[in-house]
Design a protein around this motif. Sequence first.
Motif, mmCIF file in Angstrom:
data_model
loop_
_atom_site.group_PDB
_atom_site.id
_atom_site.type_symbol
_atom_site.label_atom_id
_atom_site.label_comp_id
_atom_site.label_asym_id
_atom_site.label_seq_id
_atom_site.Cartn_x
_atom_site.Cartn_y
_atom_site.Cartn_z
ATOM 1 N N LYS A 113 45.674 -90.097 -148.786
ATOM 2 C CA LYS A 113 46.628 -90.142 -149.900
ATOM 3 C C LYS A 113 46.037 -90.843 -151.112
ATOM 4 C CE LYS A 113 50.686 -89.650 -151.833
ATOM 5 N NZ LYS A 113 51.193 -88.300 -152.183
ATOM 6 N N LEU A 114 45.321 -91.942 -150.894
ATOM 7 C CA LEU A 114 44.799 -92.747 -152.002
ATOM 8 C C LEU A 114 43.384 -92.351 -152.415
ATOM 9 C CD1 LEU A 114 46.143 -96.314 -151.138
ATOM 10 C CD2 LEU A 114 47.197 -94.505 -152.506
ATOM 11 N N LEU A 115 42.894 -91.213 -151.891
ATOM 12 C CA LEU A 115 41.591 -90.665 -152.274
ATOM 13 C C LEU A 115 40.423 -91.538 -151.824
ATOM 14 C CD1 LEU A 115 42.342 -89.410 -155.916
ATOM 15 C CD2 LEU A 115 42.770 -88.269 -153.751
ATOM 16 N N ARG A 116 40.662 -92.365 -150.802
ATOM 17 C CA ARG A 116 39.523 -93.099 -150.223
ATOM 18 C C ARG A 116 38.588 -92.100 -149.548
ATOM 19 N NH1 ARG A 116 41.195 -98.240 -150.935
ATOM 20 N NH2 ARG A 116 43.409 -98.712 -150.645
ATOM 21 N N VAL A 117 39.169 -91.074 -148.954
ATOM 22 C CA VAL A 117 38.416 -89.898 -148.522
ATOM 23 C C VAL A 117 39.000 -88.724 -149.286
ATOM 24 C CG1 VAL A 117 39.930 -89.495 -146.527
ATOM 25 C CG2 VAL A 117 37.656 -88.495 -146.572
ATOM 26 N N ARG A 118 38.143 -87.880 -149.865
ATOM 27 C CA ARG A 118 38.637 -86.783 -150.691
ATOM 28 C C ARG A 118 37.626 -85.651 -150.653
ATOM 29 N NH1 ARG A 118 34.847 -86.891 -153.297
ATOM 30 N NH2 ARG A 118 35.479 -84.958 -154.280
ATOM 31 N N VAL A 158 29.883 -98.751 -157.484
ATOM 32 C CA VAL A 158 29.526 -100.169 -157.539
ATOM 33 C C VAL A 158 29.411 -100.780 -156.150
ATOM 34 C CG1 VAL A 158 30.244 -102.431 -158.388
ATOM 35 C CG2 VAL A 158 30.584 -100.408 -159.808
ATOM 36 N N GLU A 159 30.290 -100.342 -155.244
ATOM 37 C CA GLU A 159 30.337 -100.966 -153.925
ATOM 38 C C GLU A 159 30.452 -99.905 -152.848
ATOM 39 O OE1 GLU A 159 33.344 -103.983 -151.486
ATOM 40 O OE2 GLU A 159 33.429 -103.869 -153.679
ATOM 41 N N LEU A 160 29.625 -100.003 -151.817
ATOM 42 C CA LEU A 160 29.701 -99.093 -150.689
ATOM 43 C C LEU A 160 30.336 -99.844 -149.516
ATOM 44 C CD1 LEU A 160 27.029 -96.542 -149.569
ATOM 45 C CD2 LEU A 160 28.444 -97.727 -147.913
ATOM 46 N N LEU A 197 35.208 -94.416 -142.517
ATOM 47 C CA LEU A 197 35.169 -93.626 -143.740
ATOM 48 C C LEU A 197 34.592 -94.480 -144.864
ATOM 49 C CD1 LEU A 197 38.814 -92.211 -143.621
ATOM 50 C CD2 LEU A 197 36.748 -90.966 -142.992
ATOM 51 N N ILE A 198 33.766 -93.884 -145.716
ATOM 52 C CA ILE A 198 33.364 -94.581 -146.934
ATOM 53 C C ILE A 198 34.558 -94.617 -147.880
ATOM 54 C CG2 ILE A 198 31.977 -94.377 -149.040
ATOM 55 C CD1 ILE A 198 29.674 -93.418 -147.396
ATOM 56 N N ASP A 199 34.871 -95.789 -148.418
ATOM 57 C CA ASP A 199 35.938 -95.916 -149.402
ATOM 58 C C ASP A 199 35.401 -95.452 -150.752
ATOM 59 O OD1 ASP A 199 37.945 -96.563 -151.143
ATOM 60 O OD2 ASP A 199 38.268 -98.576 -150.363
ATOM 61 N N GLN A 200 35.709 -94.192 -151.090
ATOM 62 C CA GLN A 200 35.139 -93.597 -152.294
ATOM 63 C C GLN A 200 35.745 -94.163 -153.573
ATOM 64 O OE1 GLN A 200 34.589 -89.316 -152.139
ATOM 65 N NE2 GLN A 200 34.585 -89.347 -149.910
ATOM 66 N N THR A 201 36.867 -94.867 -153.459
ATOM 67 C CA THR A 201 37.459 -95.468 -154.657
ATOM 68 C C THR A 201 36.606 -96.621 -155.185
ATOM 69 O OG1 THR A 201 38.832 -97.044 -153.423
ATOM 70 C CG2 THR A 201 39.764 -94.858 -153.842
ATOM 71 N N LEU A 202 35.709 -97.150 -154.371
ATOM 72 C CA LEU A 202 34.888 -98.293 -154.780
ATOM 73 C C LEU A 202 33.506 -97.886 -155.293
ATOM 74 C CD1 LEU A 202 35.723 -100.770 -151.875
ATOM 75 C CD2 LEU A 202 36.818 -100.584 -154.110
#
Length: 358
Positions: A50-55, A32-34, A24-29
């Motif tokens: 839960k932490l919106l890394r995927v949303r 700036v960072e992929l 999964l792409i960590d969308q929280t980053l």
Amino acid sequence: MQTELTADVEPIRFHGQTDGTLDLIDQTLLPVELTLITCRDVETVWEAIKLLRVRGAPAIGIAAAYGVVIGMQTVGDDDAAAFWKRLDEVTDYLAGSRPTAVNLFWALDRMKRVAHQLRDSGTSITDIRIALLEEAKAIHAEDRETCRAIGRHGATALAGASNFLTHCNAGGLATADYGTALAVFFTLQDDGKDLHVFVDETRPLLQGARLTAWELAQRKIRATLICDSMAAQVMREGRVEAIVTGADRIAANGDSANKIGTYSLAVLAKAHGIPFYIAAPISTFDMAIESGDEIPIEERAAEEITHGFGRQTAPAGINVYNPAFDVTPAELIAGIITERGVISPVTRELVAQMFAAK
């Protein structure tokens, strides 16, 4: 680091067979960072949701489906009782990650239904496990097709407009392909139209600024980022012809839950005579819910507001109310764009007809 999403960097990708892993792409980053997160256990999938890394409702459903496959890796094929007990544990656990996006529960119910249908027919645990992976892949593939169909119907409905406003992120990062709301813009661009899109930053987690603005930049669509509180002004200036957002759950009467701030946009659009559209797949409709009053609204941690992105911006101990979603009444929605067509006007009867259509 501006990195394009290519065939090699997909927002969601499963590797291997029933013993495989999920990237999964960590969308929280972003932007700036992929960075890719590799999920090797169901706990990592739960945490990512839960932490919106995927949303995004469709992406959450896809991730959860693959999460079932990964969660079942802890039991063998020689103990049927343990397998079925674990299936209930995994699906219940993933269902508790977030309460509002109906695609999460739709995908989990679909996975369980496939498993139990095969159980009733005497299929082996080994083959049921394979079928679960195939069902997750089918959910993923169908969403790609759904995104393109939403884009086509939306581009037809909004062919006369060139200047848009959107909220939160309903693009490729929230789905398996073009997205929902952004699919309309991407398809219009494919058709040769020169577009301009105002992007709400989308407080408090800035999904518009971090994700939607990034996706539009990747596609080279002209975009202007604004604070959420500036939307009324750009409408008053006549710079917006239509508003398109996504949705996380839609009730039987057409009331639609989406990221907090969407309801405000719909009210402003009504005041300025601007059509407000929702773009969402049929899987986002919850026909068991009569109206938006029954949609559960997730309330998130106070720190998202008081300590946004790690910096304290409010006095210690201040009371905070942080609902993640709000509900837009159907009467404020000009149309709901689905993969089957556009529901307009948005009435209970037309919603039921579209939901039942093949």
